[in-house]
Design an enzyme around this catalytic site. Structure first.
Site, PDB file in Angstrom:
ATOM      1  N   GLU A 250       0.897  -1.001   0.202  1.00  0.00           N
ATOM      2  CA  GLU A 250      -0.078  -0.271  -0.277  1.00  0.00           C
ATOM      3  C   GLU A 250       0.800   1.298  -0.070  1.00  0.00           C
ATOM      4  OE1 GLU A 250      -2.866   0.047  -0.583  1.00  0.00           O
ATOM      5  OE2 GLU A 250      -4.117  -2.153  -0.213  1.00  0.00           O
ATOM      6  N   CYS A 284      -1.929   9.341   2.915  1.00  0.00           N
ATOM      7  CA  CYS A 284      -2.031   8.685   1.570  1.00  0.00           C
ATOM      8  C   CYS A 284      -2.826   8.942   1.127  1.00  0.00           C
ATOM      9  CB  CYS A 284      -1.223   7.088   2.065  1.00  0.00           C
ATOM     10  SG  CYS A 284      -2.552   6.499   3.022  1.00  0.00           S
TER      11      CYS A 284
HETATM   12  P1  NAP Z   1       8.886   4.603   4.229  1.00  0.00           P
HETATM   13  O1  NAP Z   1       9.739   5.780   4.279  1.00  0.00           O
HETATM   14  O2  NAP Z   1       8.996   3.829   3.280  1.00  0.00           O
HETATM   15  O3  NAP Z   1       8.303   3.762   4.869  1.00  0.00           O
HETATM   16  C1  NAP Z   1       8.526   3.035   5.801  1.00  0.00           C
HETATM   17  C2  NAP Z   1       8.290   1.377   6.685  1.00  0.00           C
HETATM   18  O4  NAP Z   1       9.369   1.130   5.999  1.00  0.00           O
HETATM   19  C3  NAP Z   1       8.659   2.181   7.647  1.00  0.00           C
HETATM   20  O5  NAP Z   1       8.511   0.800   8.854  1.00  0.00           O
HETATM   21  C4  NAP Z   1       9.875   2.888   7.166  1.00  0.00           C
HETATM   22  O6  NAP Z   1      11.250   2.179   8.295  1.00  0.00           O
HETATM   23  C5  NAP Z   1      10.308   0.953   6.441  1.00  0.00           C
HETATM   24  N1  NAP Z   1      11.627   0.666   5.560  1.00  0.00           N
HETATM   25  C6  NAP Z   1      12.573   1.924   4.856  1.00  0.00           C
HETATM   26  N2  NAP Z   1      13.411   1.664   4.288  1.00  0.00           N
HETATM   27  C7  NAP Z   1      12.570  -0.382   4.398  1.00  0.00           C
HETATM   28  C8  NAP Z   1      13.846  -1.311   4.547  1.00  0.00           C
HETATM   29  N3  NAP Z   1      14.774  -0.791   2.789  1.00  0.00           N
HETATM   30  N4  NAP Z   1      13.800  -2.572   4.255  1.00  0.00           N
HETATM   31  C9  NAP Z   1      12.517  -2.103   5.845  1.00  0.00           C
HETATM   32  N5  NAP Z   1      11.739  -1.394   5.688  1.00  0.00           N
HETATM   33  C10 NAP Z   1      11.811  -0.081   5.514  1.00  0.00           C
HETATM   34  O7  NAP Z   1       7.212   5.156   4.071  1.00  0.00           O
HETATM   35  P2  NAP Z   1       7.087   6.454   5.091  1.00  0.00           P
HETATM   36  O8  NAP Z   1       7.817   8.103   5.000  1.00  0.00           O
HETATM   37  O9  NAP Z   1       7.212   6.013   6.812  1.00  0.00           O
HETATM   38  O10 NAP Z   1       5.417   6.578   5.515  1.00  0.00           O
HETATM   39  C11 NAP Z   1       4.949   7.907   4.300  1.00  0.00           C
HETATM   40  C12 NAP Z   1       4.255   6.844   2.759  1.00  0.00           C
HETATM   41  O11 NAP Z   1       3.695   6.228   3.188  1.00  0.00           O
HETATM   42  C13 NAP Z   1       3.635   8.147   2.029  1.00  0.00           C
HETATM   43  O12 NAP Z   1       4.493   7.092   0.485  1.00  0.00           O
HETATM   44  C14 NAP Z   1       2.256   7.561   2.369  1.00  0.00           C
HETATM   45  O13 NAP Z   1       1.505   7.601   1.264  1.00  0.00           O
HETATM   46  C15 NAP Z   1       2.784   5.999   2.683  1.00  0.00           C
HETATM   47  N6  NAP Z   1       1.260   5.604   2.823  1.00  0.00           N
HETATM   48  C16 NAP Z   1       0.552   4.194   2.243  1.00  0.00           C
HETATM   49  C17 NAP Z   1      -0.582   3.986   3.054  1.00  0.00           C
HETATM   50  C18 NAP Z   1      -1.653   3.518   2.148  1.00  0.00           C
HETATM   51  O14 NAP Z   1      -2.431   2.895   2.631  1.00  0.00           O
HETATM   52  N7  NAP Z   1      -1.465   3.159   0.502  1.00  0.00           N
HETATM   53  C19 NAP Z   1      -1.513   4.665   4.313  1.00  0.00           C
HETATM   54  C20 NAP Z   1      -0.430   5.415   4.559  1.00  0.00           C
HETATM   55  C21 NAP Z   1       0.720   6.071   4.398  1.00  0.00           C
HETATM   56  P3  NAP Z   1      11.753   4.033   9.201  1.00  0.00           P
HETATM   57  O15 NAP Z   1      10.492   4.579   9.163  1.00  0.00           O
HETATM   58  O16 NAP Z   1      12.078   3.506  10.501  1.00  0.00           O
HETATM   59  O17 NAP Z   1      12.670   3.988   8.694  1.00  0.00           O
END
Ligand code: NAP
Ligand code: MG
Length: 477
Positions: A250, A284
């Site tokens: 997602e 999101c």
């Molecule tokens: P992100 O940077 O992609 O991080 C998401 C999760 O992945 C976090 O727990 C992060 O850990 C982890 N992560 C990062 N790099 C990783 C790796 N190499 N291996 C494994 N895990 C890893 O996203 P975010 O900035 O936290 O969240 C915002 C994004 O989420 C936005 O793009 C938003 O649109 C999206 N979102 C989508 C939905 C949906 O349902 N479509 C809902 C909510 C949010 P850390 O945070 O500890 O780095």
């Protein structure tokens, strides 16, 4: 800070050792909320060992008994909803009211999943072969599933993943976002208080770039449910696909609301301001592109400008704050840099504060943007409305669909034919009529189309599809 722990939960035990990372209050960055502990390599391996061991009995635990555990978890979340809301507002920056609402909604997720656990788990059919006495197909859990969740809904997203995963007999290794360890610990404590057997849900704290690879390299993973950014999601999706591991992604959005000239402009403007600005636009499903029929464009801008200029940006605990800060310095820096180039266009509201005093970004309202503007190439994820003018409904629809994203969309109109047409022609997973692009009921499927998601949808009756797989059984006579 009102939790009892600061480390990971592995096999029912709270870890007390690990490299320290700091949790910062985005409204007062000079204030450190607390020290938290990164899960070590050993802790990560132990979490999978515990989840694998727990799976043997958890998958055999009768669904009604699993359902009872989920109801207990819901109760424990509800009891601490105020504290969860407090700590979430403190570390993530959304207003206390929004944070408390999210906590209560998460209890509802567990109650819903508790009911889903009691639904039929398969079907019997009649065989053509007379030597077959009984032919049936049933769903089984996948096994040990990894849930990776973002900071922007730090309890509701983990809740909807974990609740459904365990309702259908899986065990979980959960890696929450590094920015929101307190909220994550609250959920893990609620799960522990409910008496869930050790190892059924394990939580690993730590930065994604530090521990993510180690978590995902474990050979015992049977599925990955990920919510986060497109960049990270795609990268993990490729790695999982190479190993044949079912993955649900997602991802981000660039959500649009259309306003037609026959719409109630007061309702449209309020809904759009809510959708774009609440939670500082860090949803999101946040509204980014507002596509307006030319005839009413200046009226719409006048109305939106009132929200952009009067809604208070301030401490999440001040009762008159409508927007808190964005969640982190990197979010703040990214937005400031990202939005700088569009100052060439007419900026209606933009004044930045000093990040040392909090990561506050004022609500922005941009007009006169062309649909091909580079700003729309990637997700904005901040309190920003971009107005795009269009001639008529057909043009509005074309602009709305002119994006690689497909998470949420809405239209404001009193014309039922156009509303119905939009509900079928909009290329997004959630479509709203006369409502904001944000806000979802918990008991219906949720998932992005196009680049906003892949794999099966989450929540509602769709949640079962990802967390189970079919087995067909033939009984000979
Ligand atoms: P992100 O940077 O992609 O991080 C998401 C999760 O992945 C976090 O727990 C992060 O850990 C982890 N992560 C990062 N790099 C990783 C790796 N190499 N291996 C494994 N895990 C890893 O996203 P975010 O900035 O936290 O969240 C915002 C994004 O989420 C936005 O793009 C938003 O649109 C999206 N979102 C989508 C939905 C949906 O349902 N479509 C809902 C909510 C949010 P850390 O945070 O500890 O780095
Ligand atoms: Mg923080």
């Amino acid at each position: 800070m009102t939790t009892d722990h600061n480390g990971s939960l592995v096999n029912g035990a709270w870890l007390t050792k690990g490299n320290v990372f700091k949790n910062i209050n985005p409204a007062k960055p000079l204030e450190i909320i607390g020290d938290f502990l990164t899960a070590s390599d050993t802790a990560i391996a132990d979490a999978f060992t515990a989840a694998e061991r727990a799976l043997k009995s958890w998958r055999q635990t009768p669904a009604p008994v699993r359902s009872d555990y989920l109801l207990k978890i819901a109760e424990r979340i509800e009891i601490r909803a105020d504290r969860i809301g407090h700590d979430m507002a403190l570390e993530e920056g959304k207003t206390y009211a929004e944070a408390k609402g999210e906590a209560s909604g998460s209890a509802a997720q567990f109650r819903f999943a508790a009911a889903m656990a009691l639904q039929p788990d398969g079907a019997t059919v009649q065989a053509r072969d007379l030597k077959t006495a009984l032919l049936m197909s049933r769903v089984e859990p996948l096994g040990v599933v990894v849930c990776i969740t973002p900071w922007n809904f730090p309890i509701s997203i983990p809740a909807w993943k974990i609740a459904h995963a365990i309702a259908f007999g899986n065990t979980v290794v959960w890696k929450p976002a590094e920015l929101t360890p307190l909220t994550s610990i609250h959920l893990a404590e609620a799960i522990e208080e409910a008496g869930l057997p050790a190892g059924v849900v394990n939580m690993l704290l730590g930065h994604g770039s530090e521990i993510g690879q180690k978590v995902l390299s474990d050979s015992r993973i049977a599925g990955l449910s990920f919510t986060g950014s497109n960049t990270v999601g795609r990268q993990l999706g490729v790695a999982m696909a190479e190993r044949g591991i079912p993955t649900q992604l997602e991802l981000g959005g660039s959500n649009s609301s259309i306003i037609l000239s026959d719409a109630n402009l007061d309702i449209a403007s309020r809904e759009i301001a809510n959708g774009a600005y609440l939670s500082a636009g860090q949803k999101c499903t946040a509204t980014t592109r507002v596509i307006v029929e030319s005839k009413v464009c200046s009226e719409v801008i006048d109305r939106l400008q009132v929200f952009a200029s009067t809604w208070k940006v301030g401490d999440p605990f001040d009762s008159d704050s409508v927007l808190g800060p964005v969640a982190s310095l990197s979010q703040f820096d990214r937005l400031v840099e990202r939005l700088a180039p569009i100052k060439d266009f007419q900026v209606v509201a933009a004044k930045e504060m000093n990040p040392d005093n909090g990561y506050f970004i004022n609500p922005r309202l941009y007009k006169g943007l062309d649909q091909s503007n580079n700003i729309f190439a990637t997700e904005i994820f901040g309190p920003v409305i971009c107005i795009i003018e269009a001639e008529n409904y057909e043009d509005c629809l074309q602009v709305a669909n002119n994006t690689e994203f497909g998470l949420s969309s809405s239209i404001f109109t009193t014309d039922m034919d156009k509303a119905l047409n939009f509900s079928s022609e909009s290329e997004s997973g959630v479509v709203k009529i006369n409502k904001s692009t944000t806000g979802n009921e918990i008991h219906v499927p949720f998932g992005g189309h196009k680049q906003s998601g892949s794999g099966t949808s989450e929540m509602g009756w769709a949640a079962k599809e990802f967390f189970t797989r079919w087995k067909t059984v033939y009984f000979g006579k």
